[in-house]
Design a protein around this motif. Structure first.
Motif, short mmCIF file in Angstrom:
data_model
loop_
_atom_site.label_atom_id
_atom_site.label_comp_id
_atom_site.label_asym_id
_atom_site.label_seq_id
_atom_site.Cartn_x
_atom_site.Cartn_y
_atom_site.Cartn_z
N LYS A 19 0.83 -1.20 0.00
CA LYS A 19 0.00 0.00 0.00
C LYS A 19 0.87 1.26 0.00
O LYS A 19 0.58 2.23 -0.71
N CYS A 20 1.92 1.25 0.79
CA CYS A 20 2.82 2.40 0.86
C CYS A 20 3.53 2.62 -0.47
O CYS A 20 3.67 3.76 -0.94
N ARG A 21 3.99 1.53 -1.07
CA ARG A 21 4.65 1.64 -2.37
C ARG A 21 3.70 2.22 -3.41
O ARG A 21 4.07 3.10 -4.19
N GLN A 22 2.48 1.72 -3.40
CA GLN A 22 1.48 2.19 -4.35
C GLN A 22 1.17 3.67 -4.14
O GLN A 22 1.04 4.43 -5.11
N LEU A 23 1.09 4.10 -2.88
CA LEU A 23 0.81 5.50 -2.59
C LEU A 23 1.95 6.39 -3.08
O LEU A 23 1.72 7.44 -3.68
N ARG A 24 3.18 5.98 -2.83
CA ARG A 24 4.33 6.76 -3.32
C ARG A 24 4.31 6.85 -4.84
O ARG A 24 4.58 7.93 -5.41
N GLU A 25 3.98 5.75 -5.51
CA GLU A 25 3.94 5.77 -6.97
C GLU A 25 2.82 6.68 -7.48
O GLU A 25 2.99 7.39 -8.48
N ARG A 26 1.69 6.67 -6.81
CA ARG A 26 0.59 7.56 -7.20
C ARG A 26 1.02 9.02 -7.08
O ARG A 26 0.77 9.83 -7.98
#
Length: 264
Positions: free
Chosen positions: A34-41
Motif C-alpha cells: 500500500k505504501c509503495r502504491q501511494l508513493r507511486e501515485r
C-alpha cells in the motif's frame, strides 16, 4: 443488591463507548505494498503537473500523505520529485479546535517544515456574524453553507490559485457522499485536476501507517473524533457510527460536506 445492579447498568448506558483508532494488525507485506502504491501515485501526480498542492485538513489521512511527501527524499532520487513538486497548505478557519492548531507546531517540530496557512477574509466573517450571529450555522443549511463558503471554500480558491492539480485525503469508507470516489477527478469549478490517492485505503491501513512511521496526528483522534473540522461543528462519535457522523451532526447525513468537494 438489585439496586446496586440497576445503578451499574445505568452507569454503563451513561458512558457510551466512543470511536477509537483501530488497532487491528495489518499484514506488514500488505502495508508495504500500500505504501509503495501511494508513493507511486504521488510520483505520477507530481510528474504530470507543474503546480500540485495538497489541501491538508490535518486529518490522519492528510498526515499520511504529508508524511510520504516530506519523507520522499529518503526513498531515493526517483521519489524526490514528490517533495519538489507537491506543496502542502491548510485552511485556518478561525474556529478550529486548539488540538488542531497544536498539530501545526508538532508538524514543524517533527519535519522541520511550516505548512502554508490560508485564512478567511475578516470583513466577510464579520458581515456573516452581523447577519446570522456567531453560531448562526445551526439555524439553517443555507446559513451553515454560507459559513463554510466564507471560512473554507473562498480561502481554498486562493490557496489553489495558479495550481493545475490538487490532492485530498478523502477515502470511500468515510461517508455515503464519498462512496463513489475515484483516484482522479476533474474539478470543474476550478478547472483543474483533483486526486484522491487514499480513495481505496481502509481505516485500519491509515492507522497502521501512522503507528509504523510515528506520524504526528490530532490529539482529538484519541478522544473519539475520526473526522475533525471546526470546533462548533464537530463532536465525538460512538463505536459503529458513520465516520463523519460527528460533522454537522444536526443535518441530514447526505448533506454533510462543506463545499470543498462539491462533486462527490
Amino acid at each position: 443488591m438489585a439496586f446496586h445492579s440497576a445503578q451499574t447498568q445505568a452507569s454503563v448506558f451513561e458512558r457510551p463507548v466512543l470511536w477509537a483508532p483501530p488497532k487491528r494488525a495489518i499484514d506488514p507485506a500488505a502495508l508495504d505494498e500500500k505504501c509503495r502504491q501511494l508513493r507511486e501515485r504521488l510520483l505520477d501526480i507530481a510528474r504530470a503537473h507543474q503546480h500540485t498542492r495538497l489541501a491538508s485538513s490535518l486529518s490522519a489521512e492528510d498526515m499520511v500523505i504529508t508524511d510520504v511527501i516530506l519523507r520522499a527524499a529518503e526513498q531515493g532520487e526517483s521519489h524526490q520529485d514528490i517533495a519538489a513538486h507537491i506543496d502542502i497548505f491548510t485552511l485556518e478557519t478561525g474556529r478550529l479546535p486548539a488540538e488542531t492548531l497544536a498539530l501545526l507546531d508538532q508538524i514543524q517540530a517533527h519535519y522541520g517544515v511550516r505548512l502554508a496557512i490560508y485564512t478567511p477574509d475578516e470583513s466577510a466573517v464579520q458581515a456573516y456574524i452581523e447577519q446570522y450571529g456567531l453560531n448562526g450555522f445551526y439555524e439553517s443549511l443555507q446559513a451553515r453553507r454560507q459559513c463554510c463558503d466564507i471560512r473554507k471554500v473562498v480561502p481554498l480558491a486562493a490557496a489553489l490559485a495558479g495550481a493545475d492539480a490538487w490532492i485530498t485525503g478523502q477515502r470511500r469508507e468515510q461517508s455515503v457522499t464519498r462512496s463513489d470516489l475515484h483516484l482522479q477527478e476533474h474539478d470543474e469549478a476550478r478547472g483543474i485536476s483533483k486526486y484522491n490517492p487514499l480513495f481505496d485505503w481502509t481505516e485500519q491501513e491509515i492507522w497502521a501507517y501512522v503507528e509504523r512511521y510515528s506520524v504526528p496526528v490530532n490529539a482529538l483522534h484519541y478522544q473519539g473524533y475520526p473526522s475533525i473540522g471546526c470546533d462548533p461543528c464537530t463532536k465525538a462519535i460512538r463505536v459503529g457510527e458513520d465516520p463523519r457522523a460527528g460533522r454537522w451532526w444536526w443535518e441530514n447525513q447526505d448533506s454533510r460536506e462543506c463545499g470543498l468537494h462539491v462533486h462527490n
